[in-house]
Design an enzyme around this catalytic site. Structure first.
Site, PDB file in Angstrom:
ATOM      1  CB  CYS A 103      -0.907  -0.037   1.234  1.00  0.00           C
ATOM      2  SG  CYS A 103      -1.746   1.510   1.597  1.00  0.00           S
ATOM      3  CB  CYS A 106       0.408   1.634   4.137  1.00  0.00           C
ATOM      4  SG  CYS A 106      -1.303   1.101   4.025  1.00  0.00           S
TER       5      CYS A 106
END
Length: 179
Positions: A103, A106
């Site tokens: 991600c 993230c």
């Protein structure tokens, strides 16, 4: 359960030493091979009267019931360690970063999350990789998108911030601290 770890000298030797090397120990272990000697000690290392190496040893105990959450840093948790660490946090606020390795947002939030952990020393910061192994915990916590930040108080989810919304996360932490 205890794990005995022996530390060898700073220079790590090749792990290809033969079992007949001059170190003198008989029983090789995978840990001693990793540390450089296939038999647990360095060649020529002196032994005590009991036949043991004089090398320093550390005993690491693994007991989730006595787990202590760290402050001032981010603790990586999994499905087995999360709830014991939340329980051990007691009345402190726990902030959980639920992320995945692939991600992009993230990865952007990770250093900011670490900075928050260093700033808020009265809060416990944890991160959970929502991979296949931790799927049951992620499902239990109701994750729908990554990153998701769960803020727990007294072992219960009190607030949630979804997405890479740093400012919203800071406000949520401050709100929980003041309540």
């Amino acid at each position: 359960m205890a794990l005995r770890i022996a530390f060898s000298s700073p220079s790590i030797r090749s792990s290809t030493a033969s079992p007949s090397s001059s170190c003198g120990n008989q029983a090789p272990s995978s840990l001693s091979r990793f540390l450089g000697c296939p038999h647990g000690r360095s060649p020529g290392e002196p032994l005590t009267a009991s036949g043991r190496s004089r090398r320093a040893a550390v005993v690491v105990r693994s007991n989730l019931e006595t787990a202590v959450p760290a402050v001032g840093q981010v603790t990586e948790v999994d499905k087995d360690t999360f709830w014991p660490l939340v329980k051990a946090a007691g009345d402190r606020i726990v902030v959980l970063d639920m992320y995945t390795r692939w991600c992009g947002p993230c990865k952007v939030m990770a250093p900011k999350f670490k900075e928050l952990s260093e700033k808020h020393l009265d809060v416990v910061f944890m991160k959970l990789d929502c991979n296949q192994e931790n799927r049951s915990l992620a499902k239990e916590l109701g994750i729908k998108v990554v990153p998701t930040f769960k803020i727990l108080k007294d072992g219960k989810v009190a607030k949630e911030v979804t997405g890479a919304k740093y400012d919203d996360l800071v406000v949520a932490i401050e709100t929980m601290k003041s309540s």
